[in-house]
Scaffold this motif. Structure first.
Motif, PDB file in Angstrom:
ATOM      1  N   GLN A 254       7.565  -0.716  -1.186  1.00 21.65           N
ATOM      2  CA  GLN A 254       6.728  -1.711  -1.847  1.00 21.65           C
ATOM      3  C   GLN A 254       5.305  -1.502  -1.381  1.00 21.65           C
ATOM      4  O   GLN A 254       5.037  -1.467  -0.185  1.00 21.65           O
ATOM      5  CB  GLN A 254       7.193  -3.125  -1.495  1.00 21.65           C
ATOM      6  CG  GLN A 254       6.336  -4.206  -2.120  1.00 21.65           C
ATOM      7  CD  GLN A 254       6.847  -5.604  -1.819  1.00 21.65           C
ATOM      8  OE1 GLN A 254       7.980  -5.796  -1.421  1.00 21.65           O
ATOM      9  NE2 GLN A 254       5.981  -6.586  -2.015  1.00 21.65           N
ATOM     10  N   ALA A 255       4.389  -1.357  -2.320  1.00 18.68           N
ATOM     11  CA  ALA A 255       2.972  -1.171  -1.997  1.00 18.68           C
ATOM     12  C   ALA A 255       2.186  -2.315  -2.617  1.00 18.68           C
ATOM     13  O   ALA A 255       2.054  -2.398  -3.835  1.00 18.68           O
ATOM     14  CB  ALA A 255       2.475   0.173  -2.525  1.00 18.68           C
ATOM     15  N   ASP A 256       1.695  -3.207  -1.764  1.00 18.74           N
ATOM     16  CA  ASP A 256       0.929  -4.367  -2.217  1.00 18.74           C
ATOM     17  C   ASP A 256      -0.543  -3.994  -2.382  1.00 18.74           C
ATOM     18  O   ASP A 256      -1.086  -3.205  -1.611  1.00 18.74           O
ATOM     19  CB  ASP A 256       1.040  -5.508  -1.208  1.00 18.74           C
ATOM     20  CG  ASP A 256       2.467  -6.009  -1.034  1.00 18.74           C
ATOM     21  OD1 ASP A 256       3.314  -5.722  -1.900  1.00 18.74           O
ATOM     22  OD2 ASP A 256       2.730  -6.681  -0.024  1.00 18.74           O
ATOM     23  N   PHE A 257      -1.179  -4.599  -3.368  1.00 19.24           N
ATOM     24  CA  PHE A 257      -2.591  -4.369  -3.641  1.00 19.24           C
ATOM     25  C   PHE A 257      -3.311  -5.710  -3.713  1.00 19.24           C
ATOM     26  O   PHE A 257      -2.696  -6.750  -3.907  1.00 19.24           O
ATOM     27  CB  PHE A 257      -2.768  -3.591  -4.951  1.00 19.24           C
ATOM     28  CG  PHE A 257      -2.318  -2.161  -4.835  1.00 19.24           C
ATOM     29  CD1 PHE A 257      -3.216  -1.168  -4.472  1.00 19.24           C
ATOM     30  CD2 PHE A 257      -1.001  -1.800  -5.060  1.00 19.24           C
ATOM     31  CE1 PHE A 257      -2.807   0.144  -4.338  1.00 19.24           C
ATOM     32  CE2 PHE A 257      -0.574  -0.497  -4.932  1.00 19.24           C
ATOM     33  CZ  PHE A 257      -1.481   0.490  -4.574  1.00 19.24           C
ATOM     34  N   ASP A 258      -4.624  -5.654  -3.573  1.00 16.50           N
ATOM     35  CA  ASP A 258      -5.440  -6.860  -3.645  1.00 16.50           C
ATOM     36  C   ASP A 258      -5.406  -7.452  -5.043  1.00 16.50           C
ATOM     37  O   ASP A 258      -5.326  -6.708  -6.035  1.00 16.50           O
ATOM     38  CB  ASP A 258      -6.893  -6.548  -3.280  1.00 16.50           C
ATOM     39  CG  ASP A 258      -7.059  -6.167  -1.822  1.00 16.50           C
ATOM     40  OD1 ASP A 258      -6.256  -6.642  -0.984  1.00 16.50           O
ATOM     41  OD2 ASP A 258      -7.989  -5.392  -1.525  1.00 16.50           O
TER      42      ASP A 258
END
Length: 117
Positions: free
Chosen positions: A81-85
């Motif tokens: 999982q790669a969270d972004f702003d």
């Protein structure tokens, strides 16, 4: 577009599917989504990793996130999982570059350790 000039992973991945940064930016939203997935597949493939699935979702804090499942040659199926702003364009070339970089850093090496077959 000048911020995209140093996006090495995205440039390589987009080049593998016959697109440059400018060509990618000019695509329609639907074409960009399709090309993003193709470029992600190509970018991971450059590292010997197969893309199984990549889906957009929401992180626990409500921000946008990529859920990515890969077939790693040494570790098998792996999910990340790669969270972004908030406000990040999840289909931008800079996001592609960041996503590939994060995934490669988070994965175990695709090369065998010394003395291991």
């Amino acid at each position: 577009m000048s911020n995209d000039d140093d996006l090495a992973a995205a440039i390589i991945a987009l080049g593998a599917i016959g697109l440059g940064i400018a060509g990618f930016a000019a695509l329609s939203r639907w074409e960009k989504k399709k090309s993003f997935h193709e470029a992600l597949r190509a970018g991971l493939g450059e590292h010997g990793v197969g893309l199984v699935a990549a889906e957009v979702g929401r992180a626990d804090d409500g921000g946008p996130t990529w859920f990515v499942t890969v077939n790693h040659p040494r570790a098998g199926l792996q999910s990340y999982q790669a969270d972004f702003d908030p406000g990040t364009d999840l289909y931008a070339a800079s996001t592609l570059n960041d996503l590939i970089d994060r995934l490669i850093r988070a994965m175990p090496s695709t090369r065998p350790a010394w003395g291991m077959g």
